[in-house]
Design a protein around this motif. Sequence first.
Motif, PDB file in Angstrom:
ATOM      1  N   ALA A  83      -3.960  -1.696   3.395  1.00 41.27           N
ATOM      2  CA  ALA A  83      -3.695  -3.115   3.661  1.00 41.27           C
ATOM      3  C   ALA A  83      -2.634  -3.657   2.709  1.00 41.27           C
ATOM      4  CB  ALA A  83      -4.988  -3.916   3.527  1.00 41.27           C
ATOM      5  N   LEU A  84      -2.651  -3.207   1.468  1.00 39.26           N
ATOM      6  CA  LEU A  84      -1.635  -3.644   0.507  1.00 39.26           C
ATOM      7  C   LEU A  84      -0.256  -3.126   0.901  1.00 39.26           C
ATOM      8  CD1 LEU A  84      -3.491  -3.206  -2.912  1.00 39.26           C
ATOM      9  CD2 LEU A  84      -2.995  -5.339  -1.709  1.00 39.26           C
ATOM     10  N   ILE A  85      -0.197  -1.874   1.336  1.00 37.33           N
ATOM     11  CA  ILE A  85       1.073  -1.301   1.804  1.00 37.33           C
ATOM     12  C   ILE A  85       1.591  -2.092   3.003  1.00 37.33           C
ATOM     13  CG2 ILE A  85       2.143   0.716   2.896  1.00 37.33           C
ATOM     14  CD1 ILE A  85       1.715   1.192  -0.033  1.00 37.33           C
ATOM     15  N   ASP A  86       0.701  -2.419   3.928  1.00 31.76           N
ATOM     16  CA  ASP A  86       1.086  -3.187   5.111  1.00 31.76           C
ATOM     17  C   ASP A  86       1.623  -4.558   4.709  1.00 31.76           C
ATOM     18  OD1 ASP A  86       1.152  -3.521   8.043  1.00 31.76           O
ATOM     19  OD2 ASP A  86      -0.398  -5.033   7.687  1.00 31.76           O
ATOM     20  N   SER A  87       0.958  -5.212   3.764  1.00 35.48           N
ATOM     21  CA  SER A  87       1.423  -6.529   3.296  1.00 35.48           C
ATOM     22  C   SER A  87       2.785  -6.428   2.625  1.00 35.48           C
ATOM     23  CB  SER A  87       0.403  -7.128   2.326  1.00 35.48           C
ATOM     24  OG  SER A  87      -0.818  -7.393   2.981  1.00 35.48           O
ATOM     25  N   GLY A 139       4.115 -12.434   0.474  1.00 37.66           N
ATOM     26  CA  GLY A 139       4.055 -12.807  -0.934  1.00 37.66           C
ATOM     27  C   GLY A 139       2.678 -13.228  -1.410  1.00 37.66           C
ATOM     28  N   SER A 140       1.819 -13.657  -0.489  1.00 36.58           N
ATOM     29  CA  SER A 140       0.483 -14.103  -0.895  1.00 36.58           C
ATOM     30  C   SER A 140      -0.350 -12.963  -1.476  1.00 36.58           C
ATOM     31  CB  SER A 140      -0.250 -14.729   0.295  1.00 36.58           C
ATOM     32  OG  SER A 140      -0.555 -13.745   1.275  1.00 36.58           O
ATOM     33  N   LYS A 141       0.002 -11.739  -1.133  1.00 37.85           N
ATOM     34  CA  LYS A 141      -0.737 -10.568  -1.624  1.00 37.85           C
ATOM     35  C   LYS A 141      -0.098  -9.942  -2.865  1.00 37.85           C
ATOM     36  CE  LYS A 141      -3.734 -10.615   1.776  1.00 37.85           C
ATOM     37  NZ  LYS A 141      -5.156 -10.928   1.535  1.00 37.85           N
ATOM     38  N   LEU A 142       0.983 -10.544  -3.347  1.00 31.57           N
ATOM     39  CA  LEU A 142       1.692  -9.946  -4.477  1.00 31.57           C
ATOM     40  C   LEU A 142       0.799  -9.749  -5.708  1.00 31.57           C
ATOM     41  CD1 LEU A 142       4.322  -8.878  -5.678  1.00 31.57           C
ATOM     42  CD2 LEU A 142       4.905 -11.222  -6.318  1.00 31.57           C
ATOM     43  N   PRO A 143      -0.013 -10.737  -6.109  1.00 33.74           N
ATOM     44  CA  PRO A 143      -0.870 -10.501  -7.279  1.00 33.74           C
ATOM     45  C   PRO A 143      -1.783  -9.290  -7.120  1.00 33.74           C
ATOM     46  CG  PRO A 143      -0.803 -12.834  -6.745  1.00 33.74           C
ATOM     47  CD  PRO A 143      -0.125 -12.117  -5.615  1.00 33.74           C
ATOM     48  N   GLU A 144      -2.338  -9.106  -5.904  1.00 29.56           N
ATOM     49  CA  GLU A 144      -3.189  -7.935  -5.656  1.00 29.56           C
ATOM     50  C   GLU A 144      -2.396  -6.645  -5.775  1.00 29.56           C
ATOM     51  OE1 GLU A 144      -6.152  -7.775  -2.431  1.00 29.56           O
ATOM     52  OE2 GLU A 144      -5.574  -9.851  -2.026  1.00 29.56           O
ATOM     53  N   MET A 145      -1.175  -6.659  -5.252  1.00 28.07           N
ATOM     54  CA  MET A 145      -0.344  -5.455  -5.324  1.00 28.07           C
ATOM     55  C   MET A 145      -0.034  -5.090  -6.764  1.00 28.07           C
ATOM     56  SD  MET A 145       2.423  -6.311  -2.339  1.00 28.07           S
ATOM     57  CE  MET A 145       1.932  -7.213  -0.874  1.00 28.07           C
ATOM     58  N   LEU A 146       0.337  -6.093  -7.559  1.00 26.54           N
ATOM     59  CA  LEU A 146       0.689  -5.839  -8.949  1.00 26.54           C
ATOM     60  C   LEU A 146      -0.525  -5.378  -9.757  1.00 26.54           C
ATOM     61  CD1 LEU A 146       3.104  -8.841  -9.618  1.00 26.54           C
ATOM     62  CD2 LEU A 146       3.667  -6.515  -8.898  1.00 26.54           C
ATOM     63  N   VAL A 172       0.579   7.937  -5.471  1.00 26.52           N
ATOM     64  CA  VAL A 172       1.430   7.845  -4.281  1.00 26.52           C
ATOM     65  C   VAL A 172       1.477   6.411  -3.771  1.00 26.52           C
ATOM     66  CG1 VAL A 172       1.742   8.615  -1.903  1.00 26.52           C
ATOM     67  CG2 VAL A 172       1.052  10.253  -3.661  1.00 26.52           C
ATOM     68  N   PHE A 173       0.315   5.776  -3.699  1.00 29.42           N
ATOM     69  CA  PHE A 173       0.276   4.387  -3.240  1.00 29.42           C
ATOM     70  C   PHE A 173       0.975   3.467  -4.234  1.00 29.42           C
ATOM     71  CE2 PHE A 173      -3.017   5.963  -0.423  1.00 29.42           C
ATOM     72  CZ  PHE A 173      -2.864   5.181   0.712  1.00 29.42           C
ATOM     73  N   ALA A 174       0.772   3.689  -5.526  1.00 34.66           N
ATOM     74  CA  ALA A 174       1.411   2.852  -6.544  1.00 34.66           C
ATOM     75  C   ALA A 174       2.938   2.966  -6.461  1.00 34.66           C
ATOM     76  CB  ALA A 174       0.930   3.242  -7.932  1.00 34.66           C
ATOM     77  N   ALA A 175       3.436   4.186  -6.334  1.00 37.52           N
ATOM     78  CA  ALA A 175       4.887   4.388  -6.225  1.00 37.52           C
ATOM     79  C   ALA A 175       5.424   3.766  -4.943  1.00 37.52           C
ATOM     80  CB  ALA A 175       5.212   5.880  -6.265  1.00 37.52           C
ATOM     81  N   SER A 176       4.664   3.878  -3.871  1.00 36.20           N
ATOM     82  CA  SER A 176       5.091   3.288  -2.593  1.00 36.20           C
ATOM     83  C   SER A 176       5.170   1.771  -2.696  1.00 36.20           C
ATOM     84  CB  SER A 176       4.115   3.682  -1.483  1.00 36.20           C
ATOM     85  OG  SER A 176       4.121   5.082  -1.293  1.00 36.20           O
ATOM     86  N   LEU A 177       4.195   1.154  -3.339  1.00 38.96           N
ATOM     87  CA  LEU A 177       4.223  -0.303  -3.507  1.00 38.96           C
ATOM     88  C   LEU A 177       5.434  -0.727  -4.338  1.00 38.96           C
ATOM     89  CD1 LEU A 177       0.449  -1.154  -4.096  1.00 38.96           C
ATOM     90  CD2 LEU A 177       1.882  -1.961  -2.215  1.00 38.96           C
ATOM     91  N   ILE A 178       5.721   0.015  -5.395  1.00 40.39           N
ATOM     92  CA  ILE A 178       6.885  -0.320  -6.226  1.00 40.39           C
ATOM     93  C   ILE A 178       8.164  -0.264  -5.399  1.00 40.39           C
ATOM     94  CG2 ILE A 178       8.342   0.513  -8.119  1.00 40.39           C
ATOM     95  CD1 ILE A 178       5.750   1.325  -9.558  1.00 40.39           C
TER      96      ILE A 178
END
Length: 346
Positions: A31-35, A41-48, A59-65
């Motif tokens: 869900a974070l990758i999709d956002s 932008g509303s999900k940015l704090p969760e992503m960070l 892998v997910f962390a690098a993809s989000l970056i």
Amino acid sequence: CHADKDAQWADKLVREWRPRDYQAPLLKRAALIDSARKRDGSKLPEMLTYIQSRDRDEVFAASLIRLLMATEDPRITPVLLAAMKDSSPLVRAAGAEALGLRKTQETLQALVEAAGDDYRLVRVRAAASLGDYPGILSAGKYGEQLKKAGEELLASLSSRPDQWTSHYNMGNYHLVRGQLKEAAASYETALKLEPGAVMATVNASFAHARMGQNDKAEQFLKKALKTSPESAAANFNMGLLKAEQKDMKAAERHLKKALKNDPLMAQAAFNLCVMLSKDRLSEAIGFCRKASDLRPENPQYAYTLAFYLHQEGRTDEAISTLKATLEKHPEYRDAQMFLRKISRKE
């Protein structure tokens, strides 16, 4: 088996058999990758938070970056600097690539240090990001490791001359360093190997435009649009070129098509705002508002929205917009000065 059943049926049975929701962590990451892909932008704090969490998947962390790379929100930079000390070289490499778009003394230092990382992937990504710093690869006490990392970058870019992507990436290498003739040549070689490579075609047009060769730039953009008429990048660049040529109808058409095919392209909305402000102010304000909503981290968009709101006589709205902008960006002087100016008139 059960060819007559669907995924929801299977999921329901599995959840009945196993009380532990083993899918939840994966679905949360997805869900974070999709956002991030939707630039929500509303999900940015969760992503960070996820990128920095102890139990993050590399892998997910690098993809989000990588997905957040072009986002200008200042909250991202400290997370990227922290990522440069992550235990995973994959995360460090993604961080090094993203830091190339954030030019501060602190990010420069992090990239210089990353050029001496134990892993080649990190060193190469750092060297690529340092391309915007003229002369840096031979400067100071880090000169030797910077030179070596630069050589490794060139070796990696030229390691597969049979692949069009190698020449495309080499073109990007030259383009960011202002080596425009070499960039154009690399893109054209990529297109010989893969004539349908739209981004190589668009970047070739960009290189020619920067050399003042607008006729060639337009030829490449026409080729890109013939290959992919819906390409947002090709339409956006054609819109800018047509505006430069004073063909405002064509410019508007291409910019609107770019925005239609990429509704999150704030640059297209902003350029439409400025272009239409001369004779269609209400429509221009709508595009400025869209650009500002899409990129709240960019105070120029909100400032321009306030400017045109004031022009239309909607000064109260302009003042509110400027105050909200200064709450987020208190050092933005254009907004400070304009707010004082129109507040005095009130």
